[in-house]
Design an enzyme around this catalytic site. Structure first.
Site, PDB file in Angstrom:
ATOM      1  N   MET A   1      -0.642  -6.283   0.840  1.00  0.00           N
ATOM      2  CA  MET A   1       0.298  -7.148   2.080  1.00  0.00           C
ATOM      3  C   MET A   1       1.456  -6.288   2.480  1.00  0.00           C
ATOM      4  O   MET A   1       1.510  -5.403   1.834  1.00  0.00           O
ATOM      5  CB  MET A   1       0.859  -8.507   1.541  1.00  0.00           C
ATOM      6  CG  MET A   1       1.147  -9.538   2.457  1.00  0.00           C
ATOM      7  SD  MET A   1       0.346 -10.420   2.556  1.00  0.00           S
ATOM      8  CE  MET A   1      -0.648 -10.798   1.050  1.00  0.00           C
ATOM      9  N   CYS A   2       2.027  -6.192   4.310  1.00  0.00           N
ATOM     10  CA  CYS A   2       2.446  -5.414   4.537  1.00  0.00           C
ATOM     11  C   CYS A   2       3.224  -5.981   5.853  1.00  0.00           C
ATOM     12  O   CYS A   2       3.253  -7.285   6.150  1.00  0.00           O
ATOM     13  CB  CYS A   2       1.401  -4.007   5.568  1.00  0.00           C
ATOM     14  SG  CYS A   2       0.304  -3.404   3.761  1.00  0.00           S
TER      15      CYS A   2
END
Ligand SMILES: *[C@@H]1O[C@H](CO)[C@@H](O)[C@H](O)[C@H]1NC(C)=O
Ligand SMILES: *[C@@H]1O[C@H](CO)[C@@H](O)[C@H](O)[C@H]1NC(C)=O
Ligand SMILES: *[C@@H]1O[C@H](CO)[C@@H](O)[C@H](O)[C@H]1NC(C)=O
Length: 699
Positions: A1-2
């Site tokens: 997740m970014c």
């Protein structure tokens, strides 16, 4: 997740001509232009580095018209080959991804057969985006399962694509700004958070109309002028640097209320259980340990129960967690006499399951300390302090060295967990499931009257707007459902007089009615049961724009925590949406009351304690009273000052000047408290984002 931040230069006539010129001798300034773009992108990514502290990458096209930037939180494939952007160089396709795709081993195996010319370079789930796009073109969205935001650029087709997951779990914002090159050029900026636009030439202004309309809560608007969000289940394309379009690729649907459902309750319970176990199992994949947010409610408890079951009975590994900590649960705890401390129930659940349980003690001072930072992360206001609690909660896994947690978000939306849905359930008989409904037909209208009465009394008690009558046009556009009254109950009525002249047509109920498009309204009026219509409308407004935002992604990613939401797996929700209303809200003949989320409770029975299975939800939560002179009172007093409020420009000091004093202490007014919290958040946003003072001349 970014985190992602992307820039696309939009075509102006002169630029377009320049682009058609022969290439030789071009790009004298190309090297400087590239350096400049890279530097801008770096600063943009710095704004959202909390989303991806592990590494950072970018891709800039040769002609500098497209830039894709990415900050990474490493969860799958921790090696450098999992770094982004991803490329298919021989096809000229590039992509950045924020989020998680499930079931990717199967998809990848299938792609390796169907697309032998593509060679996978990593073991990251995110890489399947490129391969899916090569195999299926824009159809690739159909194959994505999970929570995600994707930006992809196809050089050969000059096609820029941004996709958001089906429920809006992951954010995508966009805006068009001046490109700062002095030729009047424009660029499209797309990012995970609006703050990423600050280094790209965005000058924040209030969208006063959106604030008055509740547009930020229900449609594509935000509280900032010209900053839009992509709708859940939609993708946006920009073709050849000019034509921007937004289209759906998925939509929620519900059964035709006149068609009888022949399945037995037992079949349905087994079906829900099986889909939930699958959704949970798929979300246990990671190359890092995974934890669980545990409260005193059934939603998170059944997740913990199912995880414990999968780990113990089926030897499923929980990310890379060591065996001694195979299952770890996290929560925050308040003073036991505060009335909303649920950690003792969570403790009993953890004991019963035999899993590890970590909690952090919160109090008023701890909330006050975090308030301003939490507001900066949320980028919008909230009607209470819950978001600060969520912000503090994400510190617990972070301090314990975790990056991934499972959360129960979404269960109330798909299984009908909120009391405000009851009148809409009773508004019409459930013809689809009459044979299995314990509520006698003669009893329904009596129950309907008392449910409506109770809702009205509740709104009055908390000083909220009671909503609009069932004869109003917005209500009639939505088959008269009353759930929309609860969705606008906290609309802050503190606006300056000039805003009424500038925006005379503002009507939050109409915003909600028109947020459902014509096809959805057709179904709402002709086909769906009112309970399902209510669930639909709620899931397009409050779910993505408050629950998954301020109580979800934004306050989790603030501490680099990826939350996975098994209840919002679309294979599960498609199954649950097509169950009859009477298994979601069910009449208990023995107890003479309605059981909310009945089918979830039954499906969860083997995985939760008896205490939880039998626990009644408090029908409506009590307002909280905070003492005078305490940390929160002092904080609000310092923020809601005449100077600060005048700086906002759109708020009437006459309406808010006395709020803080009315809000605190024994017998404090809950309405004043909500309004004071909202205004205080606007003040923080104005200061941290440098938002210009709003004025009548700007509109
Ligand atoms: C795209 O989806 C449509 C509709 O489902 C289907 O008919 C078509 O074959 C798909 N094309 C590809 C390349 O997958
Ligand atoms: C789980 O592992 C144990 C010990 O290795 C084994 O005896 C058991 O059969 C396994 N259970 C399943 C469902 O694979
Ligand atoms: C539950 O609370 C008791 C008493 O405070 C404590 O001894 C126990 O370790 C807790 N259990 C878990 C699983 O944290």
């Amino acid at each position: 997740m970014c985190g992602i931040s992307c820039i696309l230069s939009l075509a102006t006539t002169s630029q377009h001509q320049a682009a058609l010129q022969p290439r030789n001798g071009e790009h004298k300034g190309a090297a400087t232009e590239r350096a400049r773009l890279e530097e801008e992108l770096d600063r943009s990514l710095q704004q959202i580095v909390h989303r991806g502290p592990d590494s950072c990458g970018n891709w800039i096209s040769d002609d500098c018209r497209v830039a894709l930037g990415h900050v990474r939180l490493s969860i799958n494939d921790l090696s450098p080959s999992g770094a982004q952007p991803f490329h298919a160089p021989s096809h000229g396709v590039h992509a950045v991804v924020n989020g998680e795709f499930y079931d990717y081993d199967r998809i990848r195996a299938q792609l390796e057969k169907e697309l032998p010319e593509y060679t996978f370079t990593s073991h990251s789930d995110s890489e399947i985006v490129i391969a899916l796009y090569l195999a299926y073109g824009l159809n690739f969205t159909e194959h994505l399962r999970g929570e995600f935001a994707v930006v992809l650029y196809d050089e050969r087709r000059e096609l820029f694509v941004a996709v958001r997951d089906r429920y809006g779990i992951k954010p995508i914002f966009w805006t068009i700004v001046d490109d700062g090159r002095g030729h009047g050029g424009k660029r499209l900026c797309v990012a995970a958070e609006a703050k990423a636009f600050l280094p790209l030439g965005w000058e924040p202004q209030w969208d006063v109309r959106s604030l008055k309309d509740a547009g930020w809560n229900h449609d594509t608007r935000t509280i900032f002028k010209d900053v839009q969000k992509l709708r859940p289940g939609h993708y946006m394309t920009c073709q050849s640097f000019s034509r921007i379009e937004e289209r759906p690729y998925w939509e929620s649907s519900y059964p035709d209320k006149s068609i009888i459902d022949a399945r037995t309750p037992e079949e349905l319970i087994a079906g829900v259980r099986e889909k939930m176990l699958e959704s949970v199992r798929l979300r246990l994949r990671a190359d890092v340990p995974i934890g669980i947010y545990l409260s005193g409610g059934i939603d998170s408890s059944v997740l913990a129960g199912m995880v414990a079951h999968l780990v113990k009975e089926q030897n499923v590994s929980l990310g890379s967690a060591p065996p001694s900590e195979r299952v770890t649960c996290f929560s925050i705890a308040f003073d036991e006499d505060s009335g909303f401390d649920e950690s003792s129930i969570a403790n009993r659940t953890a004991e019963w399951l035999g899993v590890k349980y970590l909690k952090k003690l919160m109090n008023e001072e701890e909330l006050a300390k975090r308030f301003e930072d939490a507001v900066w992360h949320c980028e919008q206001h909230n009607p209470d302090f819950n978001f600060v609690g969520k912000y503090a909660l994400s510190e617990v896994p972070q301090e314990a060295g975790y990056k991934v947690v499972l959360t129960g978000e979404g269960a109330d939306e798909i299984f009908a967990g909120y009391p405000l849905f009851l009148p809409d359930y009773l508004r019409e008989p459930d013809h689809a499931y009459e044979a299995h409904n314990p509520l006698p037909a003669t009893e329904r209208s009596t129950q309907f009257d008392s449910a409506e009465q109770e809702a009205r009394e509740h709104y009055r008690a908390i000083g909220a707007d009671g909503g609009t009558s069932d004869l109003s046009i917005p209500r009639r556009m939505l088959n008269s459902i009353s759930t929309i009254n609860g969705m606008t109950a906290f609309q802050p009525d503190v606006f300056a007089a000039w805003t009424d002249h500038a925006y005379p047509a503002s009507d939050p109920h109409m915003t909600i009615a028109t947020n459902a498009d014509g096809l959805a309204r057709h179904n709402i009026n002709q086909k769906w049961h009112p309970l399902h219509s209510a669930l639909y409308v709620w899931s397009k407004g409050n779910l993505p724009n408050i629950f998954l935002t301020c109580l979800g992604d934004r306050t989790e990613m603030a501490h680099s925590i990826e939350a996975r939401t098994p209840f919002l797996d679309h294979h599960l929700t498609e199954y649950v949406n097509h169950l009859p209303p009477s298994v979601k809200l069910r009449w208990s003949s023995e107890e003479k009351r309605f059981v909310e989320k009945w089918i979830l409770r039954e499906a969860s029975k083997p995985f939760i304690t008896r205490e939880l299975y039998e626990r009644k939800k408090h029908p409506y939560s009590a307002p909280t009273a905070w003492p005078r002179g305490g940390p929160l009172h002092r904080l609000m007093k310092g923020l809601v000052t005449e100077d600060n409020v005048r700086q906002l420009g759109f708020v009437s000091w006459g309406k808010v000047g006395g709020l803080v004093e009315e809000a605190f202490g024994e017998g404090g007014d809950p309405r004043a408290l909500r309004l004071a919290i909202v205004v205080a958040q606007w003040v923080v946003l104005a200061q941290r984002f440098g938002v210009a003072t709003a004025g009548a001349e700007g509109c």
